[in-house]
Design a protein around this motif. Structure first.
Motif, short mmCIF file in Angstrom:
data_model
loop_
_atom_site.label_atom_id
_atom_site.label_comp_id
_atom_site.label_asym_id
_atom_site.label_seq_id
_atom_site.Cartn_x
_atom_site.Cartn_y
_atom_site.Cartn_z
N VAL A 25 0.84 -1.20 0.00
CA VAL A 25 0.00 0.00 0.00
C VAL A 25 0.88 1.25 0.00
CG1 VAL A 25 -1.64 1.35 1.38
CG2 VAL A 25 -1.99 -1.10 1.05
N GLY A 26 1.92 1.25 0.82
CA GLY A 26 2.83 2.40 0.87
C GLY A 26 3.49 2.66 -0.46
N GLY A 27 3.94 1.58 -1.12
CA GLY A 27 4.58 1.74 -2.42
C GLY A 27 3.62 2.26 -3.47
N GLY A 28 2.40 1.72 -3.46
CA GLY A 28 1.39 2.21 -4.40
C GLY A 28 1.06 3.67 -4.18
N ASN A 29 0.94 4.06 -2.92
CA ASN A 29 0.65 5.45 -2.60
C ASN A 29 1.79 6.38 -2.98
OD1 ASN A 29 -1.89 4.84 -1.66
ND2 ASN A 29 -1.30 4.85 0.50
#
Length: 195
Positions: A37-41
């Motif tokens: 999720v962090g990478g996508g964000n």
């Protein structure tokens, strides 16, 4: 506790050991999801800030072109006034009025603090968005590294259940720790370098 003692303690209770490893794998899976999720964000933020900065720079460019056109018109009128001192008073008044209006427009295009849409304000906004974009782009690889390390840690822990390999489990723990640190760094960016 020595390394040999740690290995023996882990190997002593097979059923309890396997359950702990299963819970450990579950925790790693949650960390992996958070990392994803962090990478996508981070990439979404980088893309959004890049688009916003491009839009602001386009607006800046349009205003700057208009400002340049006004400056050319002002210069043309100034040359006209200087080269025609015998200009009729009515014509001179018209040219002076146009010059006054164009200078006011040029000043407004240069700086418009009330709306934030002068070229000076637009430049500051665009540079700020570029800084935000760059920060998000610096964060993204740490999430990638974190995901890779956490995935490998999960695989090694799974193999450790089947084979009973304690060394694999310890290696999994090491990689999980590095993956977790990389993920935290992606969120907090306490270290901006690269691996």
């Amino acid at each position: 506790m020595a390394f040999k003692d740690l290995v023996e303690a882990i190997d002593s209770d097979k059923t309890g050991r396997d359950r702990l490893i299963a819970v450990y794998i579950g925790v790693l899976a949650v960390l992996l999801a958070v990392c994803g999720v962090g990478g996508g964000n981070a990439m979404k933020d980088a893309t959004a800030r890049n688009i916003e900065a491009a839009n602001i720079w386009a607006f800046f460019q349009a205003k700057n072109i208009r400002r340049h056109e006004l400056r050319l018109q002002i210069a043309e009128f100034e040359v006209m006034l200087a080269s025609r001192p015998d200009m009729p008073p009515a014509a001179r008044t018209l040219v002076d009025e146009k010059l006054k209006k164009y200078r006011a427009d040029e000043a407004r295009l240069t700086s418009e603090p009330d709306t934030g849409e002068g070229v000076e304000e637009l430049k500051v906004r665009a540079k700020s968005l570029e800084t935000q974009r760059d920060r998000a782009m610096v964060k993204d690889p740490f999430f990638d590294y974190g995901q890779a390390l956490l995935q490998i840690a999960i695989v090694l822990a799974s193999v450790a259940i089947i084979t009973g390999g304690t060394v694999l489990l310890l290696l999994s723990g090491l990689l999980a720790g590095l993956g977790t640190l990389s993920t935290l760094n992606g969120f907090l960016l306490f270290f901006a370098g690269s691996f």
